[in-house]
Write a protein that holds these residues in place. Sequence first.
Motif, PDB file in Angstrom:
ATOM      1  N   LEU A 146       0.840  -1.199   0.000  1.00 19.32           N
ATOM      2  CA  LEU A 146       0.000   0.000   0.000  1.00 19.32           C
ATOM      3  C   LEU A 146       0.877   1.251   0.000  1.00 19.32           C
ATOM      4  CD1 LEU A 146      -2.368  -1.261   2.869  1.00 19.32           C
ATOM      5  CD2 LEU A 146      -2.675  -1.606   0.403  1.00 19.32           C
ATOM      6  N   GLN A 147       0.732   2.078  -1.025  1.00 17.77           N
ATOM      7  CA  GLN A 147       1.610   3.246  -1.219  1.00 17.77           C
ATOM      8  C   GLN A 147       0.894   4.540  -0.793  1.00 17.77           C
ATOM      9  OE1 GLN A 147       2.225   3.139  -5.430  1.00 17.77           O
ATOM     10  NE2 GLN A 147       2.888   1.011  -5.442  1.00 17.77           N
ATOM     11  N   PHE A 148       1.623   5.358  -0.033  1.00 19.71           N
ATOM     12  CA  PHE A 148       1.043   6.609   0.487  1.00 19.71           C
ATOM     13  C   PHE A 148       2.012   7.776   0.327  1.00 19.71           C
ATOM     14  CE2 PHE A 148      -0.495   3.036   3.017  1.00 19.71           C
ATOM     15  CZ  PHE A 148      -1.870   3.210   3.016  1.00 19.71           C
ATOM     16  N   PHE A 149       1.435   8.988   0.452  1.00 17.03           N
ATOM     17  CA  PHE A 149       2.242  10.204   0.561  1.00 17.03           C
ATOM     18  C   PHE A 149       1.623  11.057   1.650  1.00 17.03           C
ATOM     19  CE2 PHE A 149       3.679  14.480  -0.196  1.00 17.03           C
ATOM     20  CZ  PHE A 149       4.958  14.348  -0.715  1.00 17.03           C
ATOM     21  N   TYR A 150       2.457  11.458   2.623  1.00 10.51           N
ATOM     22  CA  TYR A 150       1.980  12.361   3.677  1.00 10.51           C
ATOM     23  C   TYR A 150       2.680  13.708   3.534  1.00 10.51           C
ATOM     24  CZ  TYR A 150       1.086  14.642   8.070  1.00 10.51           C
ATOM     25  OH  TYR A 150       0.714  15.570   9.006  1.00 10.51           O
ATOM     26  N   SER A 151       1.884  14.765   3.479  1.00  9.13           N
ATOM     27  CA  SER A 151       2.441  16.116   3.346  1.00  9.13           C
ATOM     28  C   SER A 151       2.416  16.861   4.672  1.00  9.13           C
ATOM     29  CB  SER A 151       1.644  16.924   2.317  1.00  9.13           C
ATOM     30  OG  SER A 151       2.026  18.287   2.378  1.00  9.13           O
ATOM     31  N   PRO A 152       3.594  17.213   5.210  1.00  9.18           N
ATOM     32  CA  PRO A 152       3.621  18.033   6.429  1.00  9.18           C
ATOM     33  C   PRO A 152       3.212  19.484   6.137  1.00  9.18           C
ATOM     34  CG  PRO A 152       5.851  17.621   5.657  1.00  9.18           C
ATOM     35  CD  PRO A 152       4.940  16.838   4.759  1.00  9.18           C
ATOM     36  N   LEU A 153       3.169  19.867   4.864  1.00  9.27           N
ATOM     37  CA  LEU A 153       2.763  21.229   4.499  1.00  9.27           C
ATOM     38  C   LEU A 153       1.252  21.411   4.648  1.00  9.27           C
ATOM     39  CD1 LEU A 153       4.926  21.790   1.266  1.00  9.27           C
ATOM     40  CD2 LEU A 153       5.517  22.354   3.631  1.00  9.27           C
ATOM     41  N   THR A 154       0.503  20.363   4.293  1.00  8.18           N
ATOM     42  CA  THR A 154      -0.967  20.445   4.377  1.00  8.18           C
ATOM     43  C   THR A 154      -1.538  19.544   5.470  1.00  8.18           C
ATOM     44  OG1 THR A 154      -1.229  18.622   2.802  1.00  8.18           O
ATOM     45  CG2 THR A 154      -1.133  20.863   1.874  1.00  8.18           C
ATOM     46  N   ASN A 155      -0.660  18.705   6.087  1.00  5.73           N
ATOM     47  CA  ASN A 155      -1.091  17.681   7.054  1.00  5.73           C
ATOM     48  C   ASN A 155      -2.116  16.729   6.446  1.00  5.73           C
ATOM     49  OD1 ASN A 155       0.537  18.598   9.200  1.00  5.73           O
ATOM     50  ND2 ASN A 155      -0.936  20.254   9.576  1.00  5.73           N
ATOM     51  N   GLU A 156      -1.955  16.443   5.161  1.00  3.47           N
ATOM     52  CA  GLU A 156      -2.894  15.541   4.502  1.00  3.47           C
ATOM     53  C   GLU A 156      -2.204  14.255   4.068  1.00  3.47           C
ATOM     54  OE1 GLU A 156      -4.969  17.485   1.319  1.00  3.47           O
ATOM     55  OE2 GLU A 156      -5.998  18.861   2.695  1.00  3.47           O
ATOM     56  N   LEU A 157      -2.975  13.162   4.178  1.00  2.00           N
ATOM     57  CA  LEU A 157      -2.495  11.846   3.746  1.00  2.00           C
ATOM     58  C   LEU A 157      -3.138  11.510   2.408  1.00  2.00           C
ATOM     59  CD1 LEU A 157      -1.101   9.039   4.587  1.00  2.00           C
ATOM     60  CD2 LEU A 157      -3.427   8.367   5.182  1.00  2.00           C
ATOM     61  N   GLU A 158      -2.324  11.065   1.452  1.00  2.00           N
ATOM     62  CA  GLU A 158      -2.836  10.675   0.139  1.00  2.00           C
ATOM     63  C   GLU A 158      -2.526   9.195  -0.093  1.00  2.00           C
ATOM     64  OE1 GLU A 158      -1.543  15.140  -1.273  1.00  2.00           O
ATOM     65  OE2 GLU A 158      -0.527  13.406  -2.180  1.00  2.00           O
ATOM     66  N   PHE A 159      -3.558   8.448  -0.474  1.00  2.00           N
ATOM     67  CA  PHE A 159      -3.366   7.036  -0.826  1.00  2.00           C
ATOM     68  C   PHE A 159      -3.062   6.995  -2.312  1.00  2.00           C
ATOM     69  CE2 PHE A 159      -5.691   2.871  -1.867  1.00  2.00           C
ATOM     70  CZ  PHE A 159      -4.559   2.120  -1.658  1.00  2.00           C
ATOM     71  N   PHE A 160      -1.885   6.451  -2.660  1.00  2.00           N
ATOM     72  CA  PHE A 160      -1.382   6.569  -4.020  1.00  2.00           C
ATOM     73  C   PHE A 160      -1.633   5.362  -4.911  1.00  2.00           C
ATOM     74  CE2 PHE A 160       0.341  10.651  -4.189  1.00  2.00           C
ATOM     75  CZ  PHE A 160       0.912  10.842  -5.438  1.00  2.00           C
ATOM     76  N   GLY A 161      -1.666   4.181  -4.321  1.00  2.00           N
ATOM     77  CA  GLY A 161      -1.846   2.996  -5.164  1.00  2.00           C
ATOM     78  C   GLY A 161      -1.440   1.736  -4.439  1.00  2.00           C
ATOM     79  N   VAL A 162      -1.636   0.610  -5.115  1.00  2.00           N
ATOM     80  CA  VAL A 162      -1.301  -0.706  -4.547  1.00  2.00           C
ATOM     81  C   VAL A 162      -0.531  -1.487  -5.603  1.00  2.00           C
ATOM     82  CG1 VAL A 162      -2.216  -2.692  -3.269  1.00  2.00           C
ATOM     83  CG2 VAL A 162      -3.642  -0.652  -3.569  1.00  2.00           C
ATOM     84  N   ASP A 163       0.503  -2.178  -5.159  1.00  2.00           N
ATOM     85  CA  ASP A 163       1.196  -3.056  -6.107  1.00  2.00           C
ATOM     86  C   ASP A 163       1.416  -4.422  -5.488  1.00  2.00           C
ATOM     87  OD1 ASP A 163       4.492  -3.407  -5.643  1.00  2.00           O
ATOM     88  OD2 ASP A 163       3.626  -1.728  -4.561  1.00  2.00           O
ATOM     89  N   GLN A 164       1.787  -5.344  -6.344  1.00  2.00           N
ATOM     90  CA  GLN A 164       2.234  -6.670  -5.909  1.00  2.00           C
ATOM     91  C   GLN A 164       3.622  -6.873  -6.482  1.00  2.00           C
ATOM     92  OE1 GLN A 164      -0.919  -9.442  -7.185  1.00  2.00           O
ATOM     93  NE2 GLN A 164      -1.475  -9.546  -5.036  1.00  2.00           N
ATOM     94  N   ARG A 165       4.435  -7.668  -5.802  1.00  2.00           N
ATOM     95  CA  ARG A 165       5.802  -7.918  -6.262  1.00  2.00           C
ATOM     96  C   ARG A 165       5.915  -9.305  -6.870  1.00  2.00           C
ATOM     97  NH1 ARG A 165       8.718  -4.554  -1.326  1.00  2.00           N
ATOM     98  NH2 ARG A 165       7.474  -2.728  -1.811  1.00  2.00           N
ATOM     99  N   HIS A 166       6.729  -9.392  -7.891  1.00  2.00           N
ATOM    100  CA  HIS A 166       6.981 -10.696  -8.512  1.00  2.00           C
ATOM    101  C   HIS A 166       8.388 -11.129  -8.137  1.00  2.00           C
ATOM    102  CE1 HIS A 166       3.244 -10.604 -10.744  1.00  2.00           C
ATOM    103  NE2 HIS A 166       3.468  -9.317 -10.892  1.00  2.00           N
ATOM    104  N   GLU A 167       8.443 -12.266  -7.421  1.00  2.16           N
ATOM    105  CA  GLU A 167       9.698 -12.711  -6.821  1.00  2.16           C
ATOM    106  C   GLU A 167      10.171 -14.014  -7.463  1.00  2.16           C
ATOM    107  OE1 GLU A 167       8.553 -10.942  -2.399  1.00  2.16           O
ATOM    108  OE2 GLU A 167       7.709 -12.830  -3.113  1.00  2.16           O
TER     109      GLU A 167
END
Length: 350
Positions: A198-219
């Motif tokens: 689960l990929q996120f970005f948190y901005s201390p400038l706006t105090n907002e959390l953004e959910f960016f996307g989901v991936d799976q890994r191939h091993e």
Amino acid sequence: MHVHNVILQLVSVATLGSHCALQVLKGAKDEGFKTILVCEKKREKLYRRFKFIDELIIVEKFSDILNQEIQDKLKQQDAILIPHGTLIAQMSSEEIESINIPVFGNKWILRWESDREMKEKLMREAALPMPKPVTDPKDIEKLVIVKRQGAAGGKGYFMAANEEDYNTKRNQLISEGVISKDETLYIQEYAAGVLAYLQFFYSPLTNELEFFGVDQRHESDIEGLGRIPSEQQLKSKKVPSFNVIGNSPLVLRESLLDEVYTMAENFVKASAKLVPPGMNGPFCIEGVYDENAQFSAFEFSARIVAGTNIFMNGSPYTTLIFDEPMSMGRRIAREIKEADTNNQLKNITT
């Protein structure tokens, strides 16, 4: 020819030539930054192909970025260094913390990512549901996964069913030179189900959390074992590897999203408490959904992950937040631009 934005910004964006460098520097160029790549000589040919990279600083090995001469070059151009998995894999926490050019996000939290005990402490503080750790091989009662410290890309990980199985596989990997006999391994009960990063970005400038996307890994080569009949699998003495080769996208059931945001918000709060200035910028909570759609987190990455490379033109989730294509690399550059404009660079770098 694609014409990139004219360079408008006074600061420049730098990163190491590996992992997600193309995404990071393309995003920085799209936001109007000068882009700098610290590149190992052996990879120069690859990165010269891309016109959005303004300058290559060629080094013999990535740790040369610790040399004063390289840091001075970056300082002269007001460079901000974007950390990724290669930085953590190639350098110790002490070395990363000694870098004296601004590092995007919180360089102190990278130590918590690299050290398994600190990592577990932060995940507990965030109340993330976790598979049980096993402190001693003799306590292995059910299937476990054995991991190395830091960002090893899955290489040297192995599964074990009991103490004897653990010792056999560990000794085999030592004899093959995959792991060293004195490295500390981390044992965790194996959680089965659908893997989700689960990929996120948190901005201390706006105090907002953004959910960016989901991936799976191939091993590799664990993924290929399913194609081998069980009879042949049983005869094989090879310890399967979990070496990450690539990533693919995933979209979650919408009913799972509320918990996704809650887990990330708790992680941001716990980070601010234990590792000031907290979890600023991109991060990833990594785990598995079981048959009851319950999530169990086995890892976190406290910086941009390579799975974001899937979404260089944005993801299904960034489409809900932005009215333009937004990669994680571009989102980092946008944050730097906002901070620079409002004289707040010190709030987004360490």
